[in-house]
Write an enzyme that holds these catalytic residues in place. Sequence first.
Site, PDB file in Angstrom:
ATOM      1  N   ARG A   1     -60.188  81.466  -1.656  1.00 38.49           N
ATOM      2  CA  ARG A   1     -60.752  81.563  -3.008  1.00 38.49           C
ATOM      3  C   ARG A   1     -61.854  82.607  -3.009  1.00 38.49           C
ATOM      4  NH1 ARG A   1     -62.098  76.121  -6.389  1.00 38.49           N
ATOM      5  NH2 ARG A   1     -59.917  75.644  -5.958  1.00 38.49           N
TER       6      ARG A   1
ATOM      7  N   SER B   1     -58.857  76.875  -9.922  1.00 34.15           N
ATOM      8  CA  SER B   1     -59.247  75.580 -10.475  1.00 34.15           C
ATOM      9  C   SER B   1     -60.336  75.724 -11.535  1.00 34.15           C
ATOM     10  CB  SER B   1     -59.664  74.643  -9.339  1.00 34.15           C
ATOM     11  OG  SER B   1     -59.818  73.335  -9.821  1.00 34.15           O
TER      12      SER B   1
ATOM     13  N   SER C   1     -66.116  64.654  -6.794  1.00 33.45           N
ATOM     14  CA  SER C   1     -66.092  65.769  -7.751  1.00 33.45           C
ATOM     15  C   SER C   1     -64.887  65.623  -8.690  1.00 33.45           C
ATOM     16  CB  SER C   1     -66.084  67.112  -7.019  1.00 33.45           C
ATOM     17  OG  SER C   1     -65.050  67.132  -6.062  1.00 33.45           O
TER      18      SER C   1
END
Length: 618
Positions: free
Chosen positions: A69, A171, A432
């Site tokens: 990412r 995401s 989370s």
Amino acid sequence: MGDVNSNVPLTAARSTGDAQLDRAVWQWLSWDKNQKTKEQIENLLQNGKHKELRDRLCCRLTFGTAGLRSAMGAGFCYINDLTVIQSTQGIYKYLERSFSDFKQRGFVVGYDTRGQVTSNCSSKKLAKLTAAVLLAKDVPVYFFSTYVPTPFVPYAVQQLKAVAGVMITASHNRKEDNGYKVYWENGAQITSPHDKEIIKCIEECVEPWNGSWNNNLVDTSPLRQDPLKKICDCYMEDLKKICYHRELNMQTNLKFVHTSFHGVGHDYVQLAFKAFGFQPPIPVPEQKDPDPDFSTVKCPNPEEGESVLELSLRLAEKESAKVVVATDPDADRLAVAEQQENGCWKVFTGNELAALFGWWMFSCWKENCSKDADVKNVYMLATTVSSKILRAIALKEGFHFEETLPGFKWIGSRVKDLLDNGKEVLFAFEESIGFMCGTSVLDKDGVSAAVVIAEMAAYLESKNLSLAQKLIEVYETYGYHISKTSYFLCYDPPTIKRIFEKLRNFDAPLSYPKFCGIYNILHVRDVTTGYDSSQPNKKSVLPVSKSSQMITFTFQNGCVATLRTSGTEPKIKYYAEMCALPEQSDRAVLEEELQKLIGALIENFLEPDKNGLIWRSA
């Protein structure tokens, strides 16, 4: 990404004066066929921006808690056409080595709706290039014809018996980012050693192969199949396995609002509600359709709470809807808000939702299990930085609770092991707002979680209870678990390292703190080094995770606090929880004690002023 040892130099007039950087620049300009990202590197070279060139070209992408990412843009440590091709070539090489039937079983590719005009980079384009690398090597590819929720990729890997899959998504990260999430044949995200081996394979074949740039292969190759209809139909059918009150769902007057945060979730959440017998939830019109700029929210993360849920809460008030469900842009996480009797909204934390899901999934199991079902065969899981509420429920009800390292990749792999050994897993989560209800998908799934919370709310409403009231009942039955999670931003890796090294050498070399302010520390666990003072051999039961920093303190007053670095963002996160017994039911006292302890933790261990840390904006 890749070895920068090519021997072809830049001409003297264009040289940066640094041989390693010259090689990296030459490689980029030779290999990149995306005009926009090629120009970005050309411009930096022409303008003498050598430091930025070095930052972009002399380091690699590595696998974190959510795969690769990074920001979209030019450079070997960014997400772009070239680094995605390189990553996929490495994966091809590793899978070819690992599976003799790779070319029979194939590979799954999905994507969300992110994009960046300045780099001519979009999730769909990156997905097409991922597919092209494999199709050019005669690997069958299941390429979704449109954007899908992230959980559809691990689900498809298992359903289609593929060897692996990739989801192109970042995401809930900021709009500038994108990512590359890899799932193994078991339907769980890859863990060690696969990630390390794939990185090695990527570095062995950094130059794009013939055919790797041919993103038209997705439209022309007979080896490409579109799994969308089959996977969507199977997924919705499997979802019904965790629907327990269909009649009630069909009759309820409760109304729901759903926001998909400018991402992929709208169509799929609508279908999930239909599968459970509900009327469709009311969508937030401004956020219903994909928008890579996430133009109505300051950040596309529903975890940020009321500030980012503004539009959905106002719509819910207008429509007299009592419950809001929010899926993040790739629909793998879920936030929930409920209107209280005084008209205010309660936005539940991930830990609070887990207390409700844990109670619900166990109650439904108990009511529906066969006569000879053994509660000792039942499991729930959570990551180690998440609330211990499931542990408390498990102790009282007789099922098993297990912890894993942070990141759903660890949960997915462990759940698969348990299932393979004949165990039954009801629920797993990370604080989370990542939830796994049932085991159809071995990853967090916001679509299934949204419809399960809707069924729970409808059931509770039939008993004249709200979600918030039930939460208090759960805490009064199993003990209050009051937690607070937040973070500091830190853009300087050496500072982060220094903070954690100080904790490992606190009063003396190789000694951890015994107090935090006035609070006595009973145990310290350092997963980075593998130390755990509570174990007889002083070794951590959780596997060592050298690539990230994570230290947990257990205090004499019953509080557990963890400091860790994020696997996907420049953050130092802290997690603290007071775990009380059922008889300790004075919530205000527990909250005050937790607040004071967090203050001491920040002041003594993180020292934000001294270390230049940026407080999370409220």
